[in-house]
Design an enzyme around this catalytic site. Structure first.
Site, short mmCIF file in Angstrom:
data_model
loop_
_atom_site.label_atom_id
_atom_site.label_comp_id
_atom_site.label_asym_id
_atom_site.label_seq_id
_atom_site.Cartn_x
_atom_site.Cartn_y
_atom_site.Cartn_z
N ILE A 106 -13.68 -34.49 43.64
CA ILE A 106 -14.26 -34.93 42.37
C ILE A 106 -14.18 -33.88 41.27
O ILE A 106 -14.45 -34.17 40.12
CB ILE A 106 -15.72 -35.39 42.55
CG1 ILE A 106 -16.59 -34.25 43.09
CG2 ILE A 106 -15.79 -36.60 43.48
CD1 ILE A 106 -18.07 -34.60 43.16
N ALA A 135 -17.03 -7.12 45.50
CA ALA A 135 -16.57 -8.29 46.27
C ALA A 135 -15.58 -9.08 45.44
O ALA A 135 -15.52 -8.94 44.22
CB ALA A 135 -17.75 -9.17 46.67
N GLY A 149 -24.03 -24.71 54.48
CA GLY A 149 -24.55 -26.05 54.24
C GLY A 149 -23.78 -26.82 53.20
O GLY A 149 -23.79 -28.05 53.19
N GLU A 166 -14.78 -10.39 33.84
CA GLU A 166 -15.82 -9.60 34.51
C GLU A 166 -16.30 -8.47 33.62
O GLU A 166 -15.51 -7.77 33.01
CB GLU A 166 -15.30 -9.03 35.84
CG GLU A 166 -15.12 -10.08 36.91
CD GLU A 166 -14.72 -9.48 38.26
OE1 GLU A 166 -15.10 -10.07 39.27
OE2 GLU A 166 -14.03 -8.46 38.27
N GLU A 172 -9.77 -4.97 45.35
CA GLU A 172 -11.11 -5.26 44.83
C GLU A 172 -11.86 -3.97 44.50
O GLU A 172 -12.53 -3.88 43.47
CB GLU A 172 -11.92 -6.10 45.82
CG GLU A 172 -11.49 -7.54 45.90
CD GLU A 172 -11.58 -8.28 44.57
OE1 GLU A 172 -12.47 -7.95 43.74
OE2 GLU A 172 -10.74 -9.16 44.34
N ARG A 178 -24.94 -12.80 36.63
CA ARG A 178 -24.58 -13.96 37.44
C ARG A 178 -25.23 -15.19 36.82
O ARG A 178 -26.45 -15.33 36.85
CB ARG A 178 -25.05 -13.77 38.88
CG ARG A 178 -24.35 -12.63 39.62
CD ARG A 178 -22.86 -12.84 39.72
NE ARG A 178 -22.24 -12.06 40.79
CZ ARG A 178 -20.96 -12.09 41.08
NH1 ARG A 178 -20.13 -12.85 40.36
NH2 ARG A 178 -20.47 -11.38 42.07
N GLU A 219 -13.06 -3.12 40.70
CA GLU A 219 -14.49 -3.19 40.39
C GLU A 219 -15.15 -1.84 40.22
O GLU A 219 -16.04 -1.69 39.38
CB GLU A 219 -15.22 -4.02 41.46
CG GLU A 219 -14.77 -5.47 41.46
CD GLU A 219 -15.85 -6.45 41.88
OE1 GLU A 219 -16.86 -6.03 42.46
OE2 GLU A 219 -15.65 -7.66 41.62
N ARG A 241 -21.13 -35.95 52.78
CA ARG A 241 -21.29 -34.50 52.70
C ARG A 241 -20.62 -34.00 51.42
O ARG A 241 -19.44 -34.25 51.20
CB ARG A 241 -20.65 -33.80 53.91
CG ARG A 241 -21.21 -34.26 55.26
CD ARG A 241 -22.59 -33.71 55.51
NE ARG A 241 -23.06 -34.04 56.84
CZ ARG A 241 -24.18 -34.74 57.08
NH1 ARG A 241 -24.90 -35.21 56.06
NH2 ARG A 241 -24.56 -34.96 58.32
#
Length: 198
Positions: free
Chosen positions: A32, A94, A133, A158, A110, A82, A114, A55
């Site tokens: 979607i 990360a 989940g 970033e 990375e 964030r 960073e 789900r």
């Protein structure tokens, strides 16, 4: 050196992950939303009892997170805003891994993007689901030592501050809420037994 106990129990080839008394077979999938970082799909599944259910799944690439420790025993963290949390969070470096490929180059890239360092020694700590989940993101955590300056241009979207904190002090920040990013908590606790006592 790069210590990586391949094969990691990658989720797609872990034989223990299949339990027919619990598994859900996908009957239909509808994507979607397609974005640059995530896709969203809705799966219709058949439950073991024969009933069906829906789900909602956020698709995200594999990712790496790194606990960089400098020669003084500091962990080199990043602070960045964030949007989902609506605050600037203190985290370990990360980033996503293209096409699920975890390599020394991806981990070091990375770090260089960073915090402006590369590492002479990388140790794979563990791999874990970030939010099983509702998301497919699978995180590979590393300890990085023998840091030397080496910078790659950061991603254009970033805005990062680099923050050095004595490792034990940073662990204490879990309880005060100064560090509340779960991958950072998990990765640092996994790294802790491997670090020399100071």
């Amino acid at each position: 050196g790069f210590q990586h106990p391949w094969p990691i129990n990658m989720p797609e080839n872990d034989p223990q992950s299949r339990d027919d008394s619990l598994s859900e077979d996908t009957i239909e999938t509808k994507r979607i939303y397609e974005g640059s970082i995530i896709n969203v799909r809705v799966d219709t599944v058949r439950l073991p009892n024969g009933n069906s259910a829906r789900r909602e799944v956020v698709e995200h690439s594999h990712a790496v997170c790194i606990v960089p420790i400098d020669e003084d025993g500091n962990v080199v963290l990043v602070r960045q805003y964030r949007k989902p949390a609506e605050e600037a969070l203190l985290e370990v470096p990360a980033g996503g891994v293209e096409e699920g490929e975890v390599s020394e180059e991806a981990v070091l890239r990375e770090l260089q993007e960073e915090i402006g360092y590369t590492a002479g020694n990388l140790v794979h700590l563990s791999s874990f689901w970030v939010a099983p989940g509702w998301a497919t993101e699978f995180m590979h955590a590393y300890l990085a030592t023998e840091l030397t300056p080496s910078r790659l241009d950061p991603d254009e979207d970033e805005n990062i501050q680099v923050v050095r904190v004595p490792f034990d002090e940073a662990v204490g920040m879990f309880k005060t809420g100064e560090i509340k990013d779960m991958k950072s908590v998990a990765a640092m606790l996994l790294a802790q037994p491997l670090l020399p006592k100071r």
